[in-house]
Design an enzyme around this catalytic site. Sequence first.
Site, PDB file in Angstrom:
ATOM      1  N   LYS A 124       0.878  -1.182   0.000  1.00 21.85           N
ATOM      2  CA  LYS A 124       0.000   0.000   0.000  1.00 21.85           C
ATOM      3  C   LYS A 124       0.908   1.222   0.000  1.00 21.85           C
ATOM      4  O   LYS A 124       2.044   1.149   0.478  1.00 21.85           O
ATOM      5  CB  LYS A 124      -0.884   0.007   1.253  1.00 21.85           C
ATOM      6  CG  LYS A 124      -2.151   0.799   1.120  1.00 21.85           C
ATOM      7  CD  LYS A 124      -3.259   0.038   0.416  1.00 21.85           C
ATOM      8  CE  LYS A 124      -4.461   0.905   0.146  1.00 21.85           C
ATOM      9  NZ  LYS A 124      -5.615   0.124  -0.318  1.00 21.85           N
ATOM     10  N   ASP A 164      -7.079   4.194  -4.456  1.00 20.53           N
ATOM     11  CA  ASP A 164      -7.712   4.041  -3.134  1.00 20.53           C
ATOM     12  C   ASP A 164      -8.335   5.412  -2.857  1.00 20.53           C
ATOM     13  O   ASP A 164      -8.586   6.176  -3.805  1.00 20.53           O
ATOM     14  CB  ASP A 164      -6.674   3.639  -2.075  1.00 20.53           C
ATOM     15  CG  ASP A 164      -7.301   3.243  -0.731  1.00 20.53           C
ATOM     16  OD1 ASP A 164      -7.837   2.129  -0.633  1.00 20.53           O
ATOM     17  OD2 ASP A 164      -7.280   4.049   0.227  1.00 20.53           O
TER      18      ASP A 164
HETATM   19  P1  NDP Z   1     -12.916   7.592  -2.745  1.00 19.03           P
HETATM   20  O1  NDP Z   1     -11.849   8.592  -2.538  1.00 19.03           O
HETATM   21  O2  NDP Z   1     -13.474   7.373  -4.090  1.00 19.03           O
HETATM   22  O3  NDP Z   1     -14.135   7.879  -1.756  1.00 19.03           O
HETATM   23  C1  NDP Z   1     -13.939   7.951  -0.393  1.00 19.03           C
HETATM   24  C2  NDP Z   1     -15.235   8.418   0.254  1.00 19.03           C
HETATM   25  O4  NDP Z   1     -15.099   8.321   1.676  1.00 19.03           O
HETATM   26  C3  NDP Z   1     -15.545   9.860  -0.050  1.00 19.03           C
HETATM   27  O5  NDP Z   1     -16.935  10.039  -0.019  1.00 19.03           O
HETATM   28  C4  NDP Z   1     -14.871  10.578   1.114  1.00 19.03           C
HETATM   29  O6  NDP Z   1     -15.410  11.848   1.396  1.00 19.03           O
HETATM   30  C5  NDP Z   1     -15.153   9.626   2.252  1.00 19.03           C
HETATM   31  N1  NDP Z   1     -14.118   9.744   3.271  1.00 19.03           N
HETATM   32  C6  NDP Z   1     -12.787   9.642   3.096  1.00 19.03           C
HETATM   33  N2  NDP Z   1     -12.134   9.842   4.240  1.00 19.03           N
HETATM   34  C7  NDP Z   1     -13.094  10.089   5.163  1.00 19.03           C
HETATM   35  C8  NDP Z   1     -13.062  10.371   6.542  1.00 19.03           C
HETATM   36  N3  NDP Z   1     -11.899  10.449   7.214  1.00 19.03           N
HETATM   37  N4  NDP Z   1     -14.247  10.535   7.175  1.00 19.03           N
HETATM   38  C9  NDP Z   1     -15.435  10.464   6.514  1.00 19.03           C
HETATM   39  N5  NDP Z   1     -15.508  10.209   5.194  1.00 19.03           N
HETATM   40  C10 NDP Z   1     -14.365  10.017   4.542  1.00 19.03           C
HETATM   41  O7  NDP Z   1     -12.318   6.208  -2.151  1.00 19.03           O
HETATM   42  P2  NDP Z   1     -12.837   4.722  -2.388  1.00 19.03           P
HETATM   43  O8  NDP Z   1     -14.306   4.701  -2.565  1.00 19.03           O
HETATM   44  O9  NDP Z   1     -11.962   4.104  -3.399  1.00 19.03           O
HETATM   45  O10 NDP Z   1     -12.447   4.049  -0.991  1.00 19.03           O
HETATM   46  C11 NDP Z   1     -13.352   3.966   0.120  1.00 19.03           C
HETATM   47  C12 NDP Z   1     -12.899   2.863   1.058  1.00 19.03           C
HETATM   48  O11 NDP Z   1     -12.879   1.603   0.355  1.00 19.03           O
HETATM   49  C13 NDP Z   1     -11.485   3.031   1.638  1.00 19.03           C
HETATM   50  O12 NDP Z   1     -11.456   2.487   2.944  1.00 19.03           O
HETATM   51  C14 NDP Z   1     -10.630   2.153   0.728  1.00 19.03           C
HETATM   52  O13 NDP Z   1      -9.450   1.717   1.360  1.00 19.03           O
HETATM   53  C15 NDP Z   1     -11.601   0.993   0.483  1.00 19.03           C
HETATM   54  N6  NDP Z   1     -11.340   0.181  -0.681  1.00 19.03           N
HETATM   55  C16 NDP Z   1     -11.304   0.741  -1.936  1.00 19.03           C
HETATM   56  C17 NDP Z   1     -11.088  -0.068  -3.035  1.00 19.03           C
HETATM   57  C18 NDP Z   1     -11.152   0.464  -4.422  1.00 19.03           C
HETATM   58  O14 NDP Z   1     -11.151  -0.350  -5.343  1.00 19.03           O
HETATM   59  N7  NDP Z   1     -11.244   1.747  -4.642  1.00 19.03           N
HETATM   60  C19 NDP Z   1     -10.801  -1.501  -2.879  1.00 19.03           C
HETATM   61  C20 NDP Z   1     -10.949  -1.993  -1.532  1.00 19.03           C
HETATM   62  C21 NDP Z   1     -11.183  -1.170  -0.501  1.00 19.03           C
HETATM   63  P3  NDP Z   1     -14.648  13.188   0.900  1.00 19.03           P
HETATM   64  O15 NDP Z   1     -14.969  13.290  -0.549  1.00 19.03           O
HETATM   65  O16 NDP Z   1     -15.247  14.250   1.736  1.00 19.03           O
HETATM   66  O17 NDP Z   1     -13.182  12.983   1.177  1.00 19.03           O
END
Ligand code: NDP
Length: 444
Positions: A124, A164
């Site tokens: 990562k 991510d």
């Molecule tokens: P994105 O950046 O596309 O979306 C993240 C979302 O979560 C946004 O809505 C963001 O809001 C919100 N967010 C981020 N940090 C915080 C926080 N500290 N508190 C509250 N809301 C938060 O990321 P992904 O959708 O790709 O990832 C989401 C989760 O899924 C993560 O945990 C990631 O590790 C996991 N994941 C992702 C994969 C992938 O293929 N993308 C695969 C496996 C797991 P804002 O816009 O305000 O920052």
Amino acid sequence: MKAEQVIDDLKRRFPNEPEYYQAVTEVLKSIEDVYNEHPEFEASNLIERLCIPDRIHSFRVTWVDDKGKVQTNMGYRVQHSNAIGPYKGGLRFHASVNLSILKFLAFEQTFKNSLTTLPMGGAKGGSDFSPRGKSNAEVMRFCQAFMTELWRNIGPDTDVPAGDIGVGGREVGYLFGWYKKLTREHTGTLTGKGLEFGGSLIRPEATGYGNVYFLKHMLATRGIALKGKTVCVSGSGNVAQYTAEKLLQEGAKVVTLSDSDGYIYDPDGIDRAKLDYVMELKNLYRGRIREYAEQYGVKYVAGARPWGEKCDIAMPSATQNEINADDALTLVNNGCIAVSEGANMPSTPEAIKIFQSNGLLYAPGKASNAGGVSVSGLEMTQNANHLNWSSKEVDEKLQNIMADIHAQCVKYGTLPDGSVDYVKGANVSGFMKVAKAMMAQGIL
Ligand code: NDP
């Protein structure tokens, strides 16, 4: 091996890394018994070699913002284990990124990748740079500066980064472009690429779709249908969007979405047209979820998470530790029957205990969100073989992988009373494959 002792030792050697201890503790507690049935593991100190990353690259990233001001951020790549395949795992760009968070994610990724049945090790990386509020040109300059440092440490058979939090199609495109410029090679060194330059169909959808496929398998063990169920989803990024899309296709009702500023509650459900609005708002205009509430006249709660809303199923899809013990109790008291994690480690250890002791179906992210990295693995195969599979082919493979991961959890996690501990199942299954590979490869 005594799990407590190993964890205390890690705390002493690596101070101030709470997320890393949290992830290690969860895994060690659930594999302790199985590990101790194999004295050969202990004789080769397998546990320390498994908990401590192979290596960590850290570097300064210097770039110039639109006002001409010189900015610095930190960049990292944690290469945790390549026992079963090249290092593989996403890059996170978010102001909260630090080494503890990346070490927990790389550790988890190693077990997750093992579960997928594909030959991928765990890694990562990322930066404390936040793309939020930055122009496209600033994001591009940052990505180029980041890759100028990272490129020597990655490659199609060495380490294959992906997206991510904060790293989506735009960022992967800029990172890949600069990697290509530096190496003068067009290889599959990043996944999540655009379709025009080596990306795989279904990759954007894979994590969210995969989580819903996993959820359906869990529900089926109790003869419960997904159709008609009310679901709280958190986040509104890549994972949340495609979780909502698949839930809609399955006839479930999604009532919440969130971002780091707050959440929306739509009691009528987020239908296709509303989800299209969210996708455009978030992916094109990079807006806030609050705007959904203004557009559709529904409730918006600033500075809060959606777990207080009544639902049958919760699918946390934003970030780590977003469900604490109070949230978990509220979900249970509101009649929630299943929690399937899209994010990595979104539930605190106390929350997990509450879910499990109340008989909820609970899937840890390393099993239920493994669809994303699985399709990244399929993207690597297509790149290596100069192939493009159809959506149908990739989706079928994804469904098979999620069914297989569920079966592994059931195999290793079924308790004497017949219920399934998905945490134990995922950890033991993921661990055994990595452990056997490490034993076969000697002391390294
Ligand atoms: P994105 O950046 O596309 O979306 C993240 C979302 O979560 C946004 O809505 C963001 O809001 C919100 N967010 C981020 N940090 C915080 C926080 N500290 N508190 C509250 N809301 C938060 O990321 P992904 O959708 O790709 O990832 C989401 C989760 O899924 C993560 O945990 C990631 O590790 C996991 N994941 C992702 C994969 C992938 O293929 N993308 C695969 C496996 C797991 P804002 O816009 O305000 O920052």
